[in-house]
Design an enzyme around this catalytic site. Structure first.
Site, mmCIF file in Angstrom:
data_model
loop_
_atom_site.group_PDB
_atom_site.id
_atom_site.type_symbol
_atom_site.label_atom_id
_atom_site.label_comp_id
_atom_site.label_asym_id
_atom_site.label_seq_id
_atom_site.Cartn_x
_atom_site.Cartn_y
_atom_site.Cartn_z
ATOM 1 C CD GLU A 207 22.736 -37.789 -16.697
ATOM 2 O OE1 GLU A 207 24.171 -39.118 -15.897
ATOM 3 O OE2 GLU A 207 22.367 -38.342 -15.069
ATOM 4 C CD GLU B 272 18.106 -40.366 -15.649
ATOM 5 O OE1 GLU B 272 19.829 -41.168 -15.147
ATOM 6 O OE2 GLU B 272 18.375 -40.166 -17.072
#
Ligand code: GAL
Ligand code: ZN
Length: 666
Positions: free
Chosen positions: A145, A300
């Site tokens: 991320e 995710e």
């Protein structure tokens, strides 16, 4: 591999080695076939400067391999260890206010720091050298991320890098002065050396400086990614990805998508928010579109509650499954979670895991296990896994326009994504599946293209939209478009730029409904705007925005008007025949019902294919199947031709319970 990926982030370093064998056993039980390993393992892999310990990771990788679980191996660069920051405090990030962020959390690095990049590079080299040929590895997971916590760094190192970036972009400081409009407020620069990042300032900062710093900051993150990819590529041909974060403002994912081998995304819709299924659907469609329609990976999601909202709602029974099938329906070929085993210590111990604190005799584990089994059997089904998701409609999505329209000192406080979401909801409510596209992408394959707002746009972008309409497309343009160019200079002489020809109108002045600031101190609720027109279903309501639309082409027909207020009787929605196409303009934020009515009418004209429309139920076509998901609280009866692959029942008359899913194929 052919078949859906299923698994999640696996952080074995948080557990004693005894647990690892049990993990693999349980992964097998749950149908897990992919584990993302090592994402936050830097301190464990390199406990001291230059001292690498791979023994534990070798063992984990080997255990997974023997258990038939493929490895998505992380480069571990997302959270530098404390020793690095202690030895090199200059690699820590600094906020716009001048606060240095410390270690003890994660992502505490300046993306421009040569120190960070050197140490990260050395770590990746060591990892790649050790695991490039390892048969367990399926995929490389670079960092994690990018920009999630630290997207902009204002330190001196970043300042110097910003100056070099600007010098490469503008070549001369005069060109920069022009682009930034520095004649305003005495901001003129005599040399690149005088320029700083837009640090905390007395009042409004230079808008173009801010936008360029946004662009620069995102490019720096991308440079970090590229540097790691280059190292991996020297020794491995395996696919490489880094996990995106949906509608994340601080990285232009159109740019990133071109550099990942597979688009992967992290998504945490709030179970407590009734709009979550639609917002999540929009995010999935963006991911599919970023990859040009290719299958993507849900890297995710949470099995149950997260730990970072003010109130962390648990997912309803069946909701994790329903939202997983939403991803499958919208083009995902894998469903992964954060994380495999719920942490016992650390800041995320209250974040759900596939194996909860309570163990396997739990609702969450049972649901995880059941979905794994289902996905395994669905992998065999013809016309779902790997298949394309057809869409006749595209929404133009643009990161620079987003950054620009939300800057301070703008015509009104506005949320770009909220505007996009309003269009998305209306399109979905009209039974339409949507792709996202850049303004200058190949649009001619779409029957209808919606531009929610393109506040700052280059001539090239506007010309591309005109080409689309002229060539026979149906172009729908929303308010606050073509106001500025790519340097954020106003388009003088009437807003809309080249789209003026396309739409047959120009914009003279803004007239957003303003709340009585004094009367509603703190509240600032804007009053609604009344509009009316048959195409909206008669009298309708809008919010947020209004404009003086000046019609200048005789072939424009006014489809709806403002009703009352300063704009009384003036056009709110116009339609123009342009070349062999049609171009619509919408000068306000229509409420959901009139916007849906409008979209419905335009789609009927443009002959766009529809899916069934049932309130609370999502339908999407993938390959030869229609995926139907009941997000509502009540059972619904479907009316779909074909057989449900999940139950073998006929799609005609099939009753879907709340959170129920059907995958109906011919
Ligand atoms: C993601 C992150 C994961 C984990 C998760 C919790 O943003 O990549 O490492 O923190 O959020 O929801
Ligand atoms: Zn920095």
């Amino acid at each position: 591999m052919s078949g859906f990926w299923y698994g999640g982030d696996y952080n074995p370093e948080q557990w004693p080695a005894e647990v690892w064998c049990e993990d693999v056993r349980l992964m097998n039980r749950a149908g897990v076939n992919l584990a993302s390993v090592g994402i936050f393992s830097w301190a464990r892999i390199e406990p001291r400067d230059g001292e690498f310990d791979f023994a534990w990771l070798d063992e984990v990788v080997e255990l997974l391999h023997r258990g038939g679980v493929r490895v998505d191996l992380a480069t571990a660069t997302a959270s530098p260890p404390p020793w690095l920051a202690l030895a090199h405090p200059e690699m820590l990030p600094v906020t716009a206010e001048g606060v240095t962020l410390s270690s003890g959390s994660r992502q505490a690095y300046c993306p421009s720091s040569p120190v960070y990049r050197r140490y990260a590079g050395r770590l990746v080299e060591a990892l790649v050298e050790r695991y490039a040929g390892n048969p367990a590895v399926e995929l490389w997971h670079v960092n994690n991320e990018y920009g999630c916590h630290v997207s902009h760094c204002y330190c001196d190192t970043s300042a110097a890098a910003f100056r070099s970036w600007l010098a490469a972009k503008y070549e001369t400081v005069d060109a920069l002065n022009d682009a930034w409009g520095t004649a305003f407020w005495s901001q003129h620069y005599a040399s690149f050396d005088e320029i700083l990042p837009p640090r905390a300032a007395p009042t409004f900062k230079n808008p173009t400086q801010v936008l360029d710093f946004d662009r620069f900051s995102a490019d720096e993150l991308l440079e970090c990614y590229r540097a790691e990819v280059a190292i991996i590529r020297r020794s491995s041909n395996l696919p490489i990805t880094t996990n995106f974060m949906g509608f994340f403002k601080n990285a232009d994912y159109w740019k990133w998508a071109a550099e990942v081998d597979i688009v992967s995304d992290d998504a945490y819709p709030d179970p407590a928010d009734p709009l979550s299924p639609q917002y999540a659907a929009m995010q999935r469609d963006l991911m599919r579109s970023l990859g040009g329609g290719k299958p993507w990976l849900l890297m995710e999601q949470s099995p149950g509650a997260v730990n970072w909202r003010e109130r962390n709602a648990a997912k309803l029974p069946g909701q994790m499954r329903a939202w997983s099938y939403q991803c499958i329906g919208r083009g995902a070929d894998g469903i992964l979670f954060f994380q495999w085993r719920q942490a016992a210590a650390g800041a995320e111990k209250f974040h759900s895991g596939m194996v909860p604190h309570g163990g396997t005799d739990t609702r969450v584990f049972r649901e995880v296990e059941a979905l794994g089994a289902e996905l395994r059997s669905l992998s065999e089904l013809e016309g779902l896994y790997g298949a394309a998701v057809p869409a006749d409609v595209a929404i133009v999505f643009d990161w620079d326009a987003w950054r620009a329209v939300e800057q301070e000192a703008s015509p009104t406080r506005i949320s770009y994504v909220a505007g996009v979401f309003a269009w998305y909801r209306a399109l979905s409510a009209a039974g339409l599946t949507v792709d996202f596209a850049r303004a200058d992408a190949a649009l001619s394959g779409y029957r209808m293209v919606v531009v929610p707002s393109l506040f700052a746009a280059s001539d090239g972008q506007l010309a591309a939209l005109d080409t689309y309409a002229t060539g026979g497309g149906t172009l729908v343009v929303g308010y606050l478009t073509g106001i500025l160019d790519e340097n954020l200079h106003a388009r003088t002489g009437g807003y809309l730029g080249a789209l003026r020809e396309t739409l047959g109108v120009w914009i003279e002045e803004f007239a957003p409904p303003a709340g009585p600031d004094l009367a509603a101190l703190g509240g600032r609720l804007a009053p609604p705007v009344a509009v009316q027109g048959a195409v909206l279903g008669g009298a309708a309501s809008a919010t947020l925005w209004g404009e003086y639309v000046r019609v200048e082409s005789p072939s424009v027909s006014v489809q709806a008007e403002f009703d009352g207020g300063v704009l009384d009787g003036l056009p709110a929605v116009t339609r123009h025949e342009r070349g062999s196409g049609t171009a619509w303009y919408v000068a306000t934020q229509l409420d959901e019902a009139p916007l849906t009515a409008l979209v419905d009418a335009i789609a009927a004209e443009a002959l766009v294919e529809r899916l069934p429309v049932v309130p609370g139920v999502e339908f999407v076509r993938r390959g030869s199947h229609v995926v139907a998901i009941n997000h509502s609280g009540a059972p619904v009866t479907l009316d779909l031709p074909g057989t449900d692959a999940l139950t073998g029942a006929s799609g005609d008359g099939l009753v879907l319970a709340p959170q129920g899913v059907a995958i109906v194929g011919a």
